[in-house]
Design an enzyme around this catalytic site. Sequence first.
Site, PDB file in Angstrom:
ATOM      1  N   HIS A 143       0.861  -1.178   0.000  1.00 48.07           N
ATOM      2  CA  HIS A 143       0.000   0.000   0.000  1.00 48.07           C
ATOM      3  C   HIS A 143       0.900   1.231   0.000  1.00 48.07           C
ATOM      4  CE1 HIS A 143      -3.938  -1.805   0.263  1.00 48.07           C
ATOM      5  NE2 HIS A 143      -3.516  -2.628   1.204  1.00 48.07           N
ATOM      6  N   ASP A 173       0.328   6.491  -4.081  1.00 41.15           N
ATOM      7  CA  ASP A 173      -0.889   6.225  -4.842  1.00 41.15           C
ATOM      8  C   ASP A 173      -1.206   7.338  -5.831  1.00 41.15           C
ATOM      9  OD1 ASP A 173      -1.277   3.868  -3.493  1.00 41.15           O
ATOM     10  OD2 ASP A 173      -2.893   4.591  -2.217  1.00 41.15           O
TER      11      ASP A 173
END
Length: 391
Positions: A143, A173
């Site tokens: 992540h 991200d």
Amino acid sequence: MTQTARPKPLAGIRILDLTRLLPGPLATQHLADYGAEVIKLEDTGAGDYARSMGAMAGDTSYFYQIVNRNKQSLRLDLKTAAGRALFLRLVETADALVEGFRPGVMDKLGFGYEALAAINPRLVYCSISGYGQTGPYAQRAGHDINYIGYAGVLDQIGGAGCAPAIPNLQIGDLLGGTMSAAMGVLVALIDARGSGLGRHVDVAMTDAALAHAIFPLVEVLAHGQVRPRGEDLLTGGVPCYGVYETADGGHMAVGALEEKFWQLLCDTLERPDLKPAHLATGEVGARARAELQAIFRGRSRAEWARLFETVDCCVTPVLRLEESLDDPQVRARGMVVEVGGIRQFAPPLRMSGFAFAATAAPAAGADSEAILAGLGVSPDEIARLREDGVI
């Protein structure tokens, strides 16, 4: 004489979006906002699980709504022969495809770049992953916190002597998976228009975070290693650039890097004695920072904001997001819009001759019939596909 409205910048570009959650959906939303036709492809089961993640806005989450506007939705079971055949027909019509599966998944499905390029040589095929399509970490799960950790970015975030701070803006991200993917697709599309050949765009979120760690790299090149967290020029190591708490628990952002701004700041505070400490480090810098902190704790954030409103020295309040949404500059720029009854961010790029308009994020499969009809699928066949659970 009536002038024909200018087409949107990406009008005529068809993009197949197989992504979920945040990086890919926001990348394709950016492209959709500027006129690309984005078809969101989801399975006939859960689909994009962002639909039910977090606080709900009716049948879908706020999260899903604000990263999937201006798209169409087609549910398609790629495990069936009929679903696979329909997908390949869509690929023939597409300019780009964006996927965010773990490396190798699309190849196992028979839909890797080489297979689809054989059907549509001009296809731009963008793969978003944490570590890229190659390398020893390619198959690892991850992540944002993991990507920026490997990139040396997380280590640099936080105060001196404190543990790394986790930002609530997902650098890997968004910088990596969203903005780098959008840039990569556009670069390859420009090339494909001239050459007639697409490319496989390999976006690694870790790579993109690393490639933008500019000032830490400068320190490594100059000194062999980065400075400790919170002690660099732009992380709180000097008095003229930092965050200072106010009397009411708010904060002011001081960005007086240039000497003229620093001197004006000192004059405004009636502390000309601090002028020599502009870029001071070590004990001198620490004393100056402590002095500034004591001064800023003497008034509320609102009082300081009013004082510096007319002083051009890069001192501004640190706003909470709910305050940012109503800030005069944000409102003047039209950066908050309402789409489907939900406030969200407008596209971040202004362009002449372009007026932003939006449709709400689609319900799952909302455009299945229209998309398939555009491929020449008859109403009877569409009905059979729906009955068989293919769509």
